[in-house]
Design an enzyme around this catalytic site. Structure first.
Site, PDB file in Angstrom:
ATOM      1  N   LYS A 143     -20.264   2.105   5.295  1.00 45.80           N
ATOM      2  CA  LYS A 143     -20.910   3.368   5.701  1.00 45.80           C
ATOM      3  C   LYS A 143     -22.277   3.495   5.026  1.00 45.80           C
ATOM      4  O   LYS A 143     -23.259   3.895   5.646  1.00 45.80           O
ATOM      5  CB  LYS A 143     -20.010   4.568   5.339  1.00 45.80           C
ATOM      6  CG  LYS A 143     -18.749   4.644   6.201  1.00 45.80           C
ATOM      7  CD  LYS A 143     -17.752   5.695   5.716  1.00 45.80           C
ATOM      8  CE  LYS A 143     -16.446   5.563   6.489  1.00 45.80           C
ATOM      9  NZ  LYS A 143     -15.382   6.488   6.037  1.00 45.80           N
ATOM     10  N   GLN A 175     -13.238  10.076   1.250  1.00 42.59           N
ATOM     11  CA  GLN A 175     -12.537   8.912   1.785  1.00 42.59           C
ATOM     12  C   GLN A 175     -11.033   9.038   1.525  1.00 42.59           C
ATOM     13  O   GLN A 175     -10.605   9.369   0.421  1.00 42.59           O
ATOM     14  CB  GLN A 175     -13.110   7.631   1.138  1.00 42.59           C
ATOM     15  CG  GLN A 175     -12.621   6.342   1.760  1.00 42.59           C
ATOM     16  CD  GLN A 175     -13.066   6.148   3.214  1.00 42.59           C
ATOM     17  OE1 GLN A 175     -14.107   6.630   3.632  1.00 42.59           O
ATOM     18  NE2 GLN A 175     -12.256   5.449   3.986  1.00 42.59           N
ATOM     19  N   ASP A 199     -16.533  14.088   9.314  1.00 42.05           N
ATOM     20  CA  ASP A 199     -15.325  13.321   9.663  1.00 42.05           C
ATOM     21  C   ASP A 199     -14.534  14.029  10.764  1.00 42.05           C
ATOM     22  O   ASP A 199     -13.643  13.438  11.368  1.00 42.05           O
ATOM     23  CB  ASP A 199     -14.415  13.204   8.431  1.00 42.05           C
ATOM     24  CG  ASP A 199     -14.431  11.812   7.813  1.00 42.05           C
ATOM     25  OD1 ASP A 199     -14.724  10.853   8.537  1.00 42.05           O
ATOM     26  OD2 ASP A 199     -14.140  11.717   6.609  1.00 42.05           O
TER      27      ASP A 199
END
Ligand code: GUN
Length: 292
Positions: free
Chosen positions: A53, A97, A120
């Site tokens: 990312k 994460q 997200d």
């Protein structure tokens, strides 16, 4: 003859589009979009995802910050860090994460992120907005799948679609997106999971099959009808003596036997995977646009 859906190529095209937009923001003296990723502990796969990312952000000119916290961090300390980033006007998008250590509630963490920064698309506010067709951040993998179908002009309207796997981040959202009354929607969706007794019977009648089980080689040729579209979301790392690293990635589809029956199929790697990261970049750009 089947056509390979080249996720890497599409992802690179989209990265160029994003890079052009970021360059335009810079040229006009605007604030550079900024994504922050919080990584708790030292999970190997999470480290890899986060570094991908980071690299992708760099490629398109988005600023990225990775904040590492010890495995032993308390839930409160993590929630405080999230609150701090919620207040920080320089930060447009934030991801935590997953998975998190067992002593931290994933739900509390997801709910702590400001929905406006939740690139997200995991916050219940975004999931709910997506569910009723309001503008929202859509999580990266489902958004990437829809984008691939769209760019390859694969019709979904009126088609029968079987989704295998009911996770909150792939199976459930993609089944909702495909059944929405919009472009790349209007499909008749069946959501199968570990308790579905007759997956093969259902999948072998489907026009489109999306497999997100995490079981290497699960979908075999007998489970697929001639001309089907197959989207493989699985990524399992297995030992291999043919690669430098000693590992290779395999999908949930037994590719060699399934591909000849398909009209379109995604490979692993190089199919859905590269698309997930560009979805995150797109969401970050959208977040910074909303800020402005
Ligand atoms: N872990 C596996 N996939 C994802 C993702 O898309 N976002 C976050 N935050 N964690 C993940």
């Amino acid at each position: 003859m089947y056509q390979i859906i080249d996720g890497k190529k599409v992802a690179n095209q989209i990265k160029e589009e994003i890079a052009a937009e970021v360059a335009d923001i810079k040229k006009k003296g605007g604030k550079i979009p900024h994504l922050v990723a919080i990584l708790v502990g030292a999970d190997g796969a999470s480290e890899t995802y986060v570094s991908h990312k980071e690299k992708a952000c760099e490629t398109v000119g988005i600023k990225s910050t990775v904040v590492r916290m010890m495995e032993s961090v308390t839930e409160n300390e993590l929630l405080e860090k999230i609150a701090e980033f919620n207040r920080d006007d320089d930060i447009d998008g934030m991801i935590v994460q997953l998975p998190l250590p067992d002593h931290i509630s994933e739900h509390r963490v997801i709910e702590a992120v400001d929905p406006k920064k939740d690139v997200d698309g995991f916050h219940p506010a975004n999931v709910g907005r997506m569910f009723i067709g309001l503008p929202s951040y859509v999580s990266a993998t489902p958004a990437g799948i829809i984008e691939l179908l769209s760019r390859y002009k694969i019709e979904t309207s009126g088609k029968s679609c079987v989704v295998i796997g009911r996770s909150n981040i792939v199976g459930k959202p993609v089944s909702i997106l495909l059944s929405r009354k919009t472009s790349r929607g209007n499909a008749t969706v069946t959501l199968c999971h570990s308790r579905t007794p007759n997956i093969a019977e259902l999948s072998s009648k489907a026009d489109i099959i999306i497999v997100a089980m995490g079981k290497a080689g699960f979908l075999t040729a007998d489970m697929v009808k001639e001309g089907a579209v197959v989207i493989d979301v699985g990524i399992t790392r297995i030992r291999s003596d043919k690669t430098k690293s000693g590992w290779k990635l395999v999908g949930d589809v037994a590719f060699d036997e399934v591909a000849p029956k398909c009209s379109f199929i995604t490979p692993v790697p190089g199919g859905v995977g590269p698309m997930t990261i560009v979805s995150l970049l797109k969401n970050t750009l959208m977040a910074s646009r909303m800020e402005r």
